[in-house]
Design a protein around this motif. Structure first.
Motif, PDB file in Angstrom:
ATOM      1  N   LEU A  78       0.831  -1.205   0.000  1.00  0.00           N
ATOM      2  CA  LEU A  78       0.000   0.000   0.000  1.00  0.00           C
ATOM      3  C   LEU A  78       0.863   1.253   0.000  1.00  0.00           C
ATOM      4  O   LEU A  78       1.977   1.267   0.530  1.00  0.00           O
ATOM      5  N   THR A  79       0.316   2.323  -0.595  1.00  0.00           N
ATOM      6  CA  THR A  79       0.967   3.625  -0.531  1.00  0.00           C
ATOM      7  C   THR A  79       0.622   4.290   0.794  1.00  0.00           C
ATOM      8  O   THR A  79      -0.174   3.776   1.582  1.00  0.00           O
ATOM      9  N   GLU A  80       1.189   5.450   1.042  1.00  0.00           N
ATOM     10  CA  GLU A  80       0.945   6.149   2.313  1.00  0.00           C
ATOM     11  C   GLU A  80      -0.515   6.521   2.501  1.00  0.00           C
ATOM     12  O   GLU A  80      -1.009   6.582   3.630  1.00  0.00           O
ATOM     13  N   ASP A  81      -1.231   6.713   1.382  1.00  0.00           N
ATOM     14  CA  ASP A  81      -2.651   7.068   1.509  1.00  0.00           C
ATOM     15  C   ASP A  81      -3.561   5.838   1.462  1.00  0.00           C
ATOM     16  O   ASP A  81      -4.776   5.963   1.305  1.00  0.00           O
ATOM     17  N   GLY A  82      -2.975   4.641   1.569  1.00  0.00           N
ATOM     18  CA  GLY A  82      -3.771   3.418   1.707  1.00  0.00           C
ATOM     19  C   GLY A  82      -4.207   2.786   0.414  1.00  0.00           C
ATOM     20  O   GLY A  82      -4.951   1.806   0.427  1.00  0.00           O
ATOM     21  N   LYS A  83      -3.746   3.306  -0.717  1.00  0.00           N
ATOM     22  CA  LYS A  83      -4.102   2.707  -2.003  1.00  0.00           C
ATOM     23  C   LYS A  83      -3.071   1.646  -2.402  1.00  0.00           C
ATOM     24  O   LYS A  83      -1.949   1.638  -1.892  1.00  0.00           O
ATOM     25  N   VAL A  84      -3.480   0.749  -3.320  1.00  0.00           N
ATOM     26  CA  VAL A  84      -2.559  -0.290  -3.773  1.00  0.00           C
ATOM     27  C   VAL A  84      -1.378   0.356  -4.502  1.00  0.00           C
ATOM     28  O   VAL A  84      -1.548   1.212  -5.364  1.00  0.00           O
ATOM     29  N   ASP A  85      -0.177  -0.068  -4.128  1.00  0.00           N
ATOM     30  CA  ASP A  85       1.043   0.488  -4.720  1.00  0.00           C
ATOM     31  C   ASP A  85       1.425  -0.327  -5.953  1.00  0.00           C
ATOM     32  O   ASP A  85       2.161  -1.309  -5.863  1.00  0.00           O
ATOM     33  N   PHE A  86       0.913   0.096  -7.110  1.00  0.00           N
ATOM     34  CA  PHE A  86       1.167  -0.660  -8.334  1.00  0.00           C
ATOM     35  C   PHE A  86       2.596  -0.480  -8.833  1.00  0.00           C
ATOM     36  O   PHE A  86       3.010  -1.190  -9.766  1.00  0.00           O
ATOM     37  N   SER A  87       3.368   0.426  -8.249  1.00  0.00           N
ATOM     38  CA  SER A  87       4.771   0.536  -8.632  1.00  0.00           C
ATOM     39  C   SER A  87       5.537  -0.725  -8.253  1.00  0.00           C
ATOM     40  O   SER A  87       6.611  -1.006  -8.795  1.00  0.00           O
ATOM     41  N   LYS A  88       4.970  -1.514  -7.351  1.00  0.00           N
ATOM     42  CA  LYS A  88       5.591  -2.778  -6.933  1.00  0.00           C
ATOM     43  C   LYS A  88       5.136  -3.941  -7.825  1.00  0.00           C
ATOM     44  O   LYS A  88       5.594  -5.066  -7.661  1.00  0.00           O
ATOM     45  N   ASP A  89       4.222  -3.668  -8.751  1.00  0.00           N
ATOM     46  CA  ASP A  89       3.719  -4.717  -9.630  1.00  0.00           C
ATOM     47  C   ASP A  89       4.705  -4.977 -10.763  1.00  0.00           C
ATOM     48  O   ASP A  89       5.665  -4.213 -10.962  1.00  0.00           O
ATOM     49  N   LEU A  90       4.458  -6.032 -11.540  1.00  0.00           N
ATOM     50  CA  LEU A  90       5.389  -6.444 -12.583  1.00  0.00           C
ATOM     51  C   LEU A  90       5.676  -5.331 -13.581  1.00  0.00           C
ATOM     52  O   LEU A  90       6.821  -5.104 -13.957  1.00  0.00           O
ATOM     53  N   PHE A  91       4.642  -4.611 -14.016  1.00  0.00           N
ATOM     54  CA  PHE A  91       4.823  -3.561 -15.016  1.00  0.00           C
ATOM     55  C   PHE A  91       5.027  -2.182 -14.388  1.00  0.00           C
ATOM     56  O   PHE A  91       5.166  -1.192 -15.102  1.00  0.00           O
ATOM     57  N   GLY A  92       4.993  -2.108 -13.076  1.00  0.00           N
ATOM     58  CA  GLY A  92       5.192  -0.837 -12.400  1.00  0.00           C
ATOM     59  C   GLY A  92       3.995   0.082 -12.449  1.00  0.00           C
ATOM     60  O   GLY A  92       4.079   1.247 -12.047  1.00  0.00           O
ATOM     61  N   LYS A  93       2.879  -0.406 -12.932  1.00  0.00           N
ATOM     62  CA  LYS A  93       1.658   0.396 -13.010  1.00  0.00           C
ATOM     63  C   LYS A  93       0.465  -0.539 -13.162  1.00  0.00           C
ATOM     64  O   LYS A  93       0.623  -1.731 -13.417  1.00  0.00           O
ATOM     65  N   GLN A  94      -0.752   0.017 -13.043  1.00  0.00           N
ATOM     66  CA  GLN A  94      -1.968  -0.758 -13.250  1.00  0.00           C
ATOM     67  C   GLN A  94      -2.025  -1.218 -14.706  1.00  0.00           C
ATOM     68  O   GLN A  94      -1.796  -0.438 -15.631  1.00  0.00           O
ATOM     69  N   ALA A  95      -2.324  -2.499 -14.903  1.00  0.00           N
ATOM     70  CA  ALA A  95      -2.416  -3.048 -16.250  1.00  0.00           C
ATOM     71  C   ALA A  95      -3.748  -3.778 -16.426  1.00  0.00           C
ATOM     72  O   ALA A  95      -4.361  -4.227 -15.453  1.00  0.00           O
ATOM     73  N   PHE A  96      -4.171  -3.892 -17.682  1.00  0.00           N
ATOM     74  CA  PHE A  96      -5.470  -4.485 -18.008  1.00  0.00           C
ATOM     75  C   PHE A  96      -5.306  -5.535 -19.100  1.00  0.00           C
ATOM     76  O   PHE A  96      -4.289  -5.578 -19.801  1.00  0.00           O
TER      77      PHE A  96
END
Length: 459
Positions: free
Chosen positions: A183-201
């Protein structure tokens, strides 16, 4: 002796010694002889094999059950006076794979609902043998149409960060641990830690990527699987389906409609010529009058009429509508049926209210409508949807802002307008909708081998 396929036998119609491999569809055994109806998958037409008690394993053959796989050697005998043009008189019949009595596909009429529960076996029925052979021929027809005209076939990505159809309709993918999300500091999912570094579809359309290639090659098309999260249980919606999406540079809305009409007629003609037995079966057992319907499409001149004028016609019709026609809204299925009946053929409906259409569509001079077009056809309704794309960067940016589309996520796409942009257009056609139209099949679950619909992801 080399194996020959049943389809080749029916095409050549020659008396010869042959070796075939097939599955038993029926077995009618009598005291001195018997008849196997077999099919090897090469054609929807079964082949009759005559066997008699001169064969050493006659008693064994007479007990072969439906579904058994066999190797058959014998002589082709021409039978022009019979229903079938030929049959095989067997000199050897050997079982390759047994099939127990509880085999679900028996020689009787099964409901399509039952067959959906055994989707891995339903291709062994005459109906689905025909449907999926038509699907294969139609796919070839699509490629042939575009390849013969110099279009580039582009393999657009299935994994994307581009929001074409709206992220609420797109499947999200991740490699993150769903039980221990960063999670980020504001409680949202930290997609920078995901495989592509961002939300993917998973893609809902190859259009945006296709447009970039149209700006280099002129005419391109994509043809592949797309995915939508829509929780719809209608007969015409699925969560995984195939889309045909051409994009053409230097092409306006009128030119787009020319291509749509030509392509549809070309594909239907090709299928009717190259899947005659399968179309005949569907015409007889699925939709009476199917061939007449398809021939009418080929021979029709498609009408072109604006959305505004369609609504005029609907309001003046004195019909009692379940959904009242509106100049600001989409048109309903009942409206589509009325319009195709009124013009007695396919209809292009153009210039739709911009508030109900996508952000990338060309805004017309009236600033109320966009240069979009839907093709509606008799008996099925909407079959294709397309538009002239907005080529003016400032207008496109304004539309994106108006509809809250993130410029940052598709800034690469905007380069198609920054660097040598031009008038261009494209359309999409759901391949399963086309198969439904070509076969008369009413449910999209029967037009795709393994349907993916809400609460259904078997296999």
């Amino acid at each position: 002796m080399r194996r020959i396929k049943v389809k080749q036998l029916f095409e050549t119609k020659q008396e010869q010694e042959v070796l075939i491999f097939a599955w038993v569809r029926t077995n009618r055994a009598q005291a001195q002889f018997g008849f196997l109806n077999v099919n090897d998958g090469s054609t929807v037409t079964n082949l009759q094999v005559v066997y008699d008690n001169t064969l050493s394993n006659f008693e064994e053959i007479s007990k072969f059950r439906v579904g058994v796989s066999v190797e058959i050697k014998g002589k082709v005998i021409l039978t022009p006076q019979a229903k079938q043009p030929l049959e095989i008189h067997a000199t050897s019949v050997v079982m390759l794979g047994d099939c127990p009595e509880d085999f679900p596909i028996q020689p009787k009429r099964h409901t399509r609902e039952f067959l959906r529960d055994v989707a891995h076996l339903r291709a062994r029925t005459n109906l689905f043998n025909a449907v999926f052979r038509i699907r294969s021929v139609a796919a070839m027809a699509v490629h042939k149409y575009f390849q013969d005209r110099g279009y580039l076939y582009v393999h657009t990505p299935l994994i994307t960060t581009a929001d074409c159809e709206g992220s609420d309709q797109m499947f999200k993918i991740t490699t993150l641990d769903m039980n221990n999300l960063p999670l980020t500091e504001d409680g949202k999912v930290d997609f920078s830690k995901d495989l592509f570094g961002k939300q993917a579809f998973i893609t809902g359309s190859g259009q945006l990527h296709g447009e970039t290639f149209a700006m280099a090659f002129g005419d391109i098309y994509t043809f592949g699987p797309t995915f939508r999260t829509e929780n719809s249980n209608t007969q015409t919606h699925a969560n995984e389906f195939w889309m045909i999406e051409p994009e053409m540079a230097f092409c306006d809305l009128e030119g787009l409609m020319d291509i749509e009409e030509e392509m549809l007629k070309s594909v239907i003609s090709y299928v009717m010529e190259n899947a005659k037995a399968e179309i005949d079966l569907c015409d007889q057992f699925v939709e009476k009058g199917l061939k007449e319907k398809l021939n009418n499409i080929i021979n029709s001149k498609f009408v072109r009429i604006s959305h505004h004028d369609v609504v005029d016609l609907l309001l003046k019709s004195n019909q009692k509508w379940e959904v009242m026609p509106s100049y600001e809204d989409d048109i309903a299925k009942e409206h589509e049926r009325y319009i195709t009946d009124y013009f007695n053929g396919p209809v292009f409906i153009t210039n739709w209210p911009k508030d109900i259409k996508a952000w990338y569509m060309k805004v017309n001079p009236d600033n109320k409508t966009v240069a979009a077009v839907d093709l509606v056809v008799p008996h099925a309704g909407e079959l294709m949807g397309g538009s002239q794309r907005e080529e003016k960067l400032d207008v496109l940016l304004a539309r994106m802002k108006e509809l809250n589309v993130s410029q940052e996520e598709v800034d690469w796409y905007l380069d198609t307008r920054r660097y040598g942009g031009c008038v261009h257009s494209g359309f999409g056609m759901g391949f399963e909708r086309l198969i439904m139209y070509l076969t008369g099949i009413e449910n999209i679950r029967d037009a795709i081998p393994f349907p993916r619909t809400p609460k259904n992801c078997k296999y």
